[in-house]
Design an enzyme around this catalytic site. Structure first.
Site, PDB file in Angstrom:
ATOM      1  N   CYS A 154      -5.883   6.231   8.041  1.00 43.57           N
ATOM      2  CA  CYS A 154      -5.192   5.368   7.108  1.00 43.57           C
ATOM      3  C   CYS A 154      -4.190   4.532   7.903  1.00 43.57           C
ATOM      4  O   CYS A 154      -3.212   5.075   8.426  1.00 43.57           O
ATOM      5  CB  CYS A 154      -4.494   6.283   6.110  1.00 43.57           C
ATOM      6  N   GLY A 155      -4.476   3.250   8.055  1.00 44.22           N
ATOM      7  CA  GLY A 155      -3.669   2.397   8.932  1.00 44.22           C
ATOM      8  C   GLY A 155      -2.275   2.120   8.405  1.00 44.22           C
ATOM      9  O   GLY A 155      -1.278   2.304   9.110  1.00 44.22           O
ATOM     10  N   ASN A 156      -2.182   1.670   7.150  1.00 43.36           N
ATOM     11  CA  ASN A 156      -0.854   1.444   6.577  1.00 43.36           C
ATOM     12  C   ASN A 156      -0.129   2.772   6.444  1.00 43.36           C
ATOM     13  O   ASN A 156       1.089   2.852   6.627  1.00 43.36           O
ATOM     14  CB  ASN A 156      -0.967   0.805   5.190  1.00 43.36           C
ATOM     15  N   ASN A 171     -12.717   5.373   9.649  1.00 40.73           N
ATOM     16  CA  ASN A 171     -13.255   5.385   8.289  1.00 40.73           C
ATOM     17  C   ASN A 171     -14.193   4.178   8.126  1.00 40.73           C
ATOM     18  O   ASN A 171     -14.100   3.202   8.862  1.00 40.73           O
ATOM     19  CB  ASN A 171     -12.115   5.381   7.251  1.00 40.73           C
ATOM     20  N   HIS A 175     -16.096   0.784   6.904  1.00 47.33           N
ATOM     21  CA  HIS A 175     -15.777  -0.514   6.301  1.00 47.33           C
ATOM     22  C   HIS A 175     -17.016  -1.397   6.273  1.00 47.33           C
ATOM     23  O   HIS A 175     -17.786  -1.419   7.227  1.00 47.33           O
ATOM     24  CB  HIS A 175     -14.670  -1.219   7.099  1.00 47.33           C
ATOM     25  N   ASN A 195       0.917  -1.145   0.000  1.00 48.46           N
ATOM     26  CA  ASN A 195       0.000   0.000   0.000  1.00 48.46           C
ATOM     27  C   ASN A 195       0.961   1.200   0.000  1.00 48.46           C
ATOM     28  O   ASN A 195       1.710   1.392   0.969  1.00 48.46           O
ATOM     29  CB  ASN A 195      -0.827  -0.056   1.277  1.00 48.46           C
ATOM     30  N   ASN A 225     -15.225   1.558   2.321  1.00 44.99           N
ATOM     31  CA  ASN A 225     -14.204   0.570   1.979  1.00 44.99           C
ATOM     32  C   ASN A 225     -14.893  -0.787   2.090  1.00 44.99           C
ATOM     33  O   ASN A 225     -15.785  -0.984   2.922  1.00 44.99           O
ATOM     34  CB  ASN A 225     -13.044   0.657   2.965  1.00 44.99           C
ATOM     35  N   CYS A 258      -4.721  -2.894   3.297  1.00 45.83           N
ATOM     36  CA  CYS A 258      -5.475  -1.813   3.925  1.00 45.83           C
ATOM     37  C   CYS A 258      -5.456  -2.071   5.431  1.00 45.83           C
ATOM     38  O   CYS A 258      -6.020  -3.060   5.902  1.00 45.83           O
ATOM     39  CB  CYS A 258      -6.902  -1.798   3.388  1.00 45.83           C
ATOM     40  N   GLY A 259      -4.759  -1.211   6.159  1.00 50.55           N
ATOM     41  CA  GLY A 259      -4.579  -1.421   7.596  1.00 50.55           C
ATOM     42  C   GLY A 259      -5.873  -1.270   8.379  1.00 50.55           C
ATOM     43  O   GLY A 259      -6.213  -2.120   9.205  1.00 50.55           O
ATOM     44  N   THR A 260      -6.593  -0.175   8.112  1.00 47.44           N
ATOM     45  CA  THR A 260      -7.863  -0.001   8.822  1.00 47.44           C
ATOM     46  C   THR A 260      -8.811  -1.147   8.455  1.00 47.44           C
ATOM     47  O   THR A 260      -9.572  -1.622   9.297  1.00 47.44           O
ATOM     48  CB  THR A 260      -8.512   1.358   8.479  1.00 47.44           C
ATOM     49  N   GLY A 261      -8.739  -1.607   7.192  1.00 46.95           N
ATOM     50  CA  GLY A 261      -9.603  -2.702   6.748  1.00 46.95           C
ATOM     51  C   GLY A 261      -9.283  -4.004   7.457  1.00 46.95           C
ATOM     52  O   GLY A 261     -10.185  -4.780   7.803  1.00 46.95           O
ATOM     53  N   GLU A 277     -10.823  -0.330  -1.908  1.00 45.29           N
ATOM     54  CA  GLU A 277     -10.776   0.867  -1.069  1.00 45.29           C
ATOM     55  C   GLU A 277     -11.563   2.027  -1.657  1.00 45.29           C
ATOM     56  O   GLU A 277     -11.436   2.314  -2.849  1.00 45.29           O
ATOM     57  CB  GLU A 277      -9.322   1.321  -0.887  1.00 45.29           C
TER      58      GLU A 277
HETATM   59  O1  ZDP Z   1     -11.125   5.317   3.954  1.00 47.66           O
HETATM   60  C1  ZDP Z   1     -10.605   5.445   2.846  1.00 47.66           C
HETATM   61  O2  ZDP Z   1     -11.087   6.222   1.980  1.00 47.66           O
HETATM   62  C2  ZDP Z   1      -9.351   4.630   2.547  1.00 47.66           C
HETATM   63  N1  ZDP Z   1      -9.117   4.559   1.137  1.00 47.66           N
HETATM   64  C3  ZDP Z   1      -8.233   5.310   3.267  1.00 47.66           C
HETATM   65  C4  ZDP Z   1      -6.974   4.587   3.186  1.00 47.66           C
HETATM   66  C5  ZDP Z   1      -6.966   3.378   4.059  1.00 47.66           C
HETATM   67  C6  ZDP Z   1      -5.679   2.630   3.986  1.00 47.66           C
HETATM   68  N2  ZDP Z   1      -5.611   1.673   2.960  1.00 47.66           N
HETATM   69  C7  ZDP Z   1      -5.364   1.951   5.305  1.00 47.66           C
HETATM   70  O3  ZDP Z   1      -4.379   1.264   5.335  1.00 47.66           O
HETATM   71  O4  ZDP Z   1      -6.030   2.164   6.294  1.00 47.66           O
HETATM   72  C8  ZDP Z   1      -4.571   3.524   3.725  1.00 47.66           C
END
Ligand code: ZDP
Length: 281
Positions: A75-77, A164, A166, A13, A197, A224-227, A215
């Site tokens: 954004c986690g990553n 964010n 999901h 990412n 996401n 995707c870290g938050t994912g 995403e």
């Molecule tokens: O919430 C959004 O619109 C995501 N695209 C933000 C980015 C999330 C990401 N991939 C993460 O790692 O959390 C950078």
């Protein structure tokens, strides 16, 4: 105008990092971010991340633009990459150094580990439907394995916000999902007023799951870290996985721990610099 940038990646990412410590607002616009993120006409990246001055009680602030110019809350990553970037800017080599980072999703605390990995305290997951936000009617205000019609099929979705939005679906075979066709239909579904996401999860065993992600604002990405955090929370809520779980993404693995003690989600994974340079806007 010529800007200095560094390119970082966490599990593939990839982000363009900008030293924005001298100004309170990002020095480039969302339109410029779209151009810079273009993989053929620009530097190429899933987003642009700015290291901004902190607030009263924080070290720095993070802002991010997705590759489509939209601005996510978190954004986690990206925040793992930001922690490494800041340590490089400060020439900080302290092991176990942590930073208090202000984001649009509140305070997030990444900590540099001694083995090139970063552990991030991602805060508590939000499950309340209006706060995802989603108009899906859940049970007691939470959307856990609720039906959603997408592409003439009924999917059982769970929604989680890690700052964010999901939308998570458990599937038998994640490779069989036509992500490029289905992803945008989830992202823009009217039940998600801020878009979403979207993660498809295949449970290999309770402490190991595979994830493919579409995403919001960036499309198919390698991680995707938050994912990954949201997916483990969804897995626990659906009795599909353990609180301590490895998430395998196309770009590699993240260790996720949804702590039963403090209800916070801890994410551990790599982040590294790829190259740096100057870009003419
Ligand atoms: O919430 C959004 O619109 C995501 N695209 C933000 C980015 C999330 C990401 N991939 C993460 O790692 O959390 C950078």
């Amino acid at each position: 105008m010529v800007i200095e940038f560094s390119k970082y990646q966490g599990l593939g990412n990839d982000f363009i990092l900008i030293d924005n410590r001298h100004a309170a607002e990002p020095i480039i616009t969302p339109e410029q971010a779209i151009a810079i993120c273009d993989r053929h006409f620009g530097i190429g990246g899933d987003g642009v991340i700015f290291a901004l001055p902190g607030k009263a009680s924080t070290d720095y602030s993070m802002r991010i633009y997705n590759s489509d110019g939209s601005e996510p809350e978190m954004c986690g990553n990206g925040i793992r990459c930001l922690a490494k970037f800041i340590a490089d800017l400060e020439a900080n080599t302290e092991v176990n150094k942590s930073y208090q980072i202000d984001t649009l999703a509140g305070l997030i605390v990444p900590k540099l580990e001694n083995n090139a990995e970063v552990t991030v305290d991602m805060g508590e997951p939000e499950l309340s439907a209006p706060k995802i936000p989603t108009t899906l009617a859940g049970i007691e205000g939470k959307v856990i394995a609720q039906p959603l019609e997408v592409a003439d099929r009924t999917w059982l979705v769970t929604t989680v916000s890690m700052g964010n939005p999901h939308c998570i679906t458990f599937v038998e075979d994640s490779v069989a999902i036509a992500l490029e066709q289905i992803g945008p239909l989830f992202e823009h579904h009217p039940v998600f007023p801020q878009r979403t996401n979207t993660e498809f999860i295949e449970v290999v065993k309770p402490d190991y799951i595979k994830m493919r992600v579409w995403e919001r604002g960036a499309g198919i990405t390698l991680a995707c870290g938050t994912g990954a955090c949201a997916s483990v929370v969804a897995g626990v809520l659906n009795n599909q996985c353990d609180r301590l779980c490895t998430v395998e993404l196309p770009g590699g693995c993240l260790q996720i721990n949804w702590s039963a003690t403090d209800n916070r989600v801890y994410m551990t994974g790599p982040a590294s610099e790829v190259f740096r340079g100057q870009y003419s806007l």
